[in-house]
Write an enzyme that holds these catalytic residues in place. Structure first.
Site, PDB file in Angstrom:
ATOM      1  N   HIS A   1      38.615  58.708  88.229  1.00 24.22           N
ATOM      2  CA  HIS A   1      37.730  57.330  88.070  1.00 24.22           C
ATOM      3  C   HIS A   1      38.492  57.084  86.338  1.00 24.22           C
ATOM      4  CE1 HIS A   1      34.512  55.471  85.514  1.00 24.22           C
ATOM      5  NE2 HIS A   1      33.490  55.277  87.078  1.00 24.22           N
TER       6      HIS A   1
ATOM      7  N   HIS B   1      37.282  47.850  91.680  1.00 22.05           N
ATOM      8  CA  HIS B   1      35.402  47.998  91.168  1.00 22.05           C
ATOM      9  C   HIS B   1      34.291  47.675  92.008  1.00 22.05           C
ATOM     10  CE1 HIS B   1      32.944  48.158  88.055  1.00 22.05           C
ATOM     11  NE2 HIS B   1      32.940  46.415  87.553  1.00 22.05           N
TER      12      HIS B   1
ATOM     13  N   ASP C   1      31.700  56.014  94.161  1.00 20.68           N
ATOM     14  CA  ASP C   1      31.767  55.307  95.068  1.00 20.68           C
ATOM     15  C   ASP C   1      31.397  55.462  97.018  1.00 20.68           C
ATOM     16  OD1 ASP C   1      32.652  52.847  93.483  1.00 20.68           O
ATOM     17  OD2 ASP C   1      34.454  53.945  93.651  1.00 20.68           O
TER      18      ASP C   1
END
Length: 488
Positions: free
Chosen positions: A334, A295, A390
């Site tokens: 994702h 996460h 990310d």
């Protein structure tokens, strides 16, 4: 939030072949109620385990919430197939270009974009509540010098709850936040101001502990992200002002990270909040959830991956190792998005602006080579492993933040989304029901206790406790003799 009406044909017809019975289940907003399946009862088969509870109705098994809706929400919409992300209906691309983190925070929490006066009040309250009680200094100094900043931040959010007894339903009554009257809403808003305002202060304090520096009181006259950078970096310079490009970039990154529907950490906040605990404890729980490498720790993992790859020419070998499951690919794919993450395009544009000031990160070429290789490789294309948000870790790295601070830079803005969903749940029609998922029990059926001398040892890596190798004082103590020492 009222319940929508359904047409007569908006139903699901289910035939239970065990009994031959047919059931009609209403479909509301393309969803069926899981509890409707509890009516589908059948007699137990001969020899069937009682723990299956067949006569009590069907259960829905959904490991990891792959297709289970747990709440009706008006806040954030995601279309993973089309790569769409909207806050209260507004496309994230428009907000990133035209709005600010705090303006979008107002939107997420209260449902509409604020007028100039409304935003002035909201921003003023948040910045005013950024100052911490002096006891917080002693709290942060109690951590080891090398404590992970996310551990400190998680603990600090929980610590805040001990400072504000008026915010605790256990002390003030369980309807403190669910009444929906003027006083209840004012109490709720005060905690919202505090949590958003103090999030940057707590994060900056965690950063300063690691740097061995004194703490900085939040300044006046700066923006939310400007104040954050000031608190982290100011060491006595006169008229210190953070670089405006970095200040703006951080604001954009905060905005796109503010909410992402019912991700793991938001769900944790709601699960914890459903017990009607104080919001500080709920936010601390969300922060702990965000800490994980699947996460909030993912952007840190991306940089560590790029460092391990090194130069662009090493990318092909890394790609092959990923295919063989010898290496882990971070920053691609994702849980929701099956095409490009819409936030990734905003990250790229923001990165270009930052690199003009800081210079290009040396890992950028490696990242681009990895991106190009993955996008051309059928293995990744077939699995829809497109770049996600990310990769913003490259921006944080260029701005000079240490790797282990990246999750903190995710947690600070996500406080906004957590609070928006928490507030919505507190005010939902019908009140708050504590979240209590079902399980499918597959363990041993009833068995009788066996005296210790009659037991047969169960041997297995997962069935027996590990033998831990001890060293230092423990090892020496185990070798010593003393009164009362166990002879086992």
């Amino acid at each position: 939030m009222g319940q929508p009406t359904t047409k007569s044909d908006d139903t699901l017809t289910v035939r239970d072949n065990r009994t031959g019975k047919t059931y009609t289940i209403p479909i509301l907003d393309n969803a069926v109620s899981a509890t409707a399946f509890k009516d589908m009862k059948a007699p137990s088969k001969p020899g069937e385990r009682k723990e299956n509870e067949t006569e009590k109705g069907l259960r829905i098994l959904d490991k990891g919430f792959l297709n289970t809706a747990v709440i009706r929400s008006r806040i954030t919409y995601i279309d993973g197939e089309a790569g769409v992300l909207r806050y209260r209906g507004y496309p994230i691309e428009q907000l990133a270009q035209k709005s600010s983190h705090l303006e979008s925070a107002y939107l997420l929490i209260y449902g509409s974009l604020p007028t100039r006066d409304q935003f002035k009040h909201f921003e003023s309250e948040i910045l005013r509540h950024g100052v911490m009680h002096s006891d917080a200094e002693e709290f942060f100094r109690s951590f080891r010098y090398d404590a992970h900043p996310m551990s400190m931040l998680t603990s600090a959010f929980a610590m805040l709850g001990s400072l504000y007894g008026e915010a605790n339903p256990s002390l003030q009554g369980q309807r403190l936040y669910t009444n929906g009257d003027k006083q209840s809403l004012a109490t709720m808003d005060r905690q919202i101001y505090r949590l958003i305002g103090k999030a940057t202060t707590l994060a900056a304090m965690a950063y300063r502990v690691r740097q061995g520096r004194e703490f900085v009181t939040p300044p006046t006259g700066l923006s939310y992200t400007g104040s954050f950078l000031y608190q982290m970096d100011h060491i006595g310079e006169e008229d210190y002002k953070p670089n405006p490009v970095l200040e703006k970039a951080l604001d954009v990154l905060f905005l796109i990270h503010a909410d992402h529907e019912l991700n793991a950490s938001c769900t944790t906040v709601l699960q914890t909040g459903s017990s009607l605990v104080d919001p500080y404890s709920a936010i601390a729980a969300g922060c702990a959830s965000l800490y994980g490498p699947l996460h909030g720790g993912a952007n840190e993992a991306v940089i560590r991956m790029l460092i391990s790859i090194g130069k662009p020419e090493n990318v092909p070998a890394f790609i092959e190792a990923v295919k063989k499951k010898e290496k882990t690919l971070s920053g691609f794919g994702h849980r929701v998005y099956k095409t490009s993450d819409p936030r990734s395009f905003i990250v790229r544009k923001t990165a270009d602006e930052v690199f003009k000031v800081t210079g290009r990160d040396e890992l950028l070429e490696t990242a681009m080579a990895l991106h190009d290789a993955a996008m051309k490789d059928e293995y990744f294309v077939k699995r829809k492993l497109a770049p996600n948000v990310d990769f913003c870790g490259l921006i944080y790295r260029a701005m000079g933040f240490p790797l282990d601070f990246f999750p903190v830079l995710f947690a600070v803005p996500r406080v906004v989304g957590w609070l928006a969903h928490w507030r919505q749940m507190m005010l939902q029609e019908g009140g708050v029901k504590i979240w209590r998922p079902r399980q499918v029990y597959i363990g041993s059926t009833k068995r009788d206790y066996v005296p210790v001398d009659e037991r047969v040892p169960v041997v297995g890596l997962r069935e027996t406790p590990s033998v831990v190798e001890h060293g230092g004082i423990t090892k020496r103590t185990m070798l010593a003799t003393f009164k009362g020492k166990s002879r086992l």
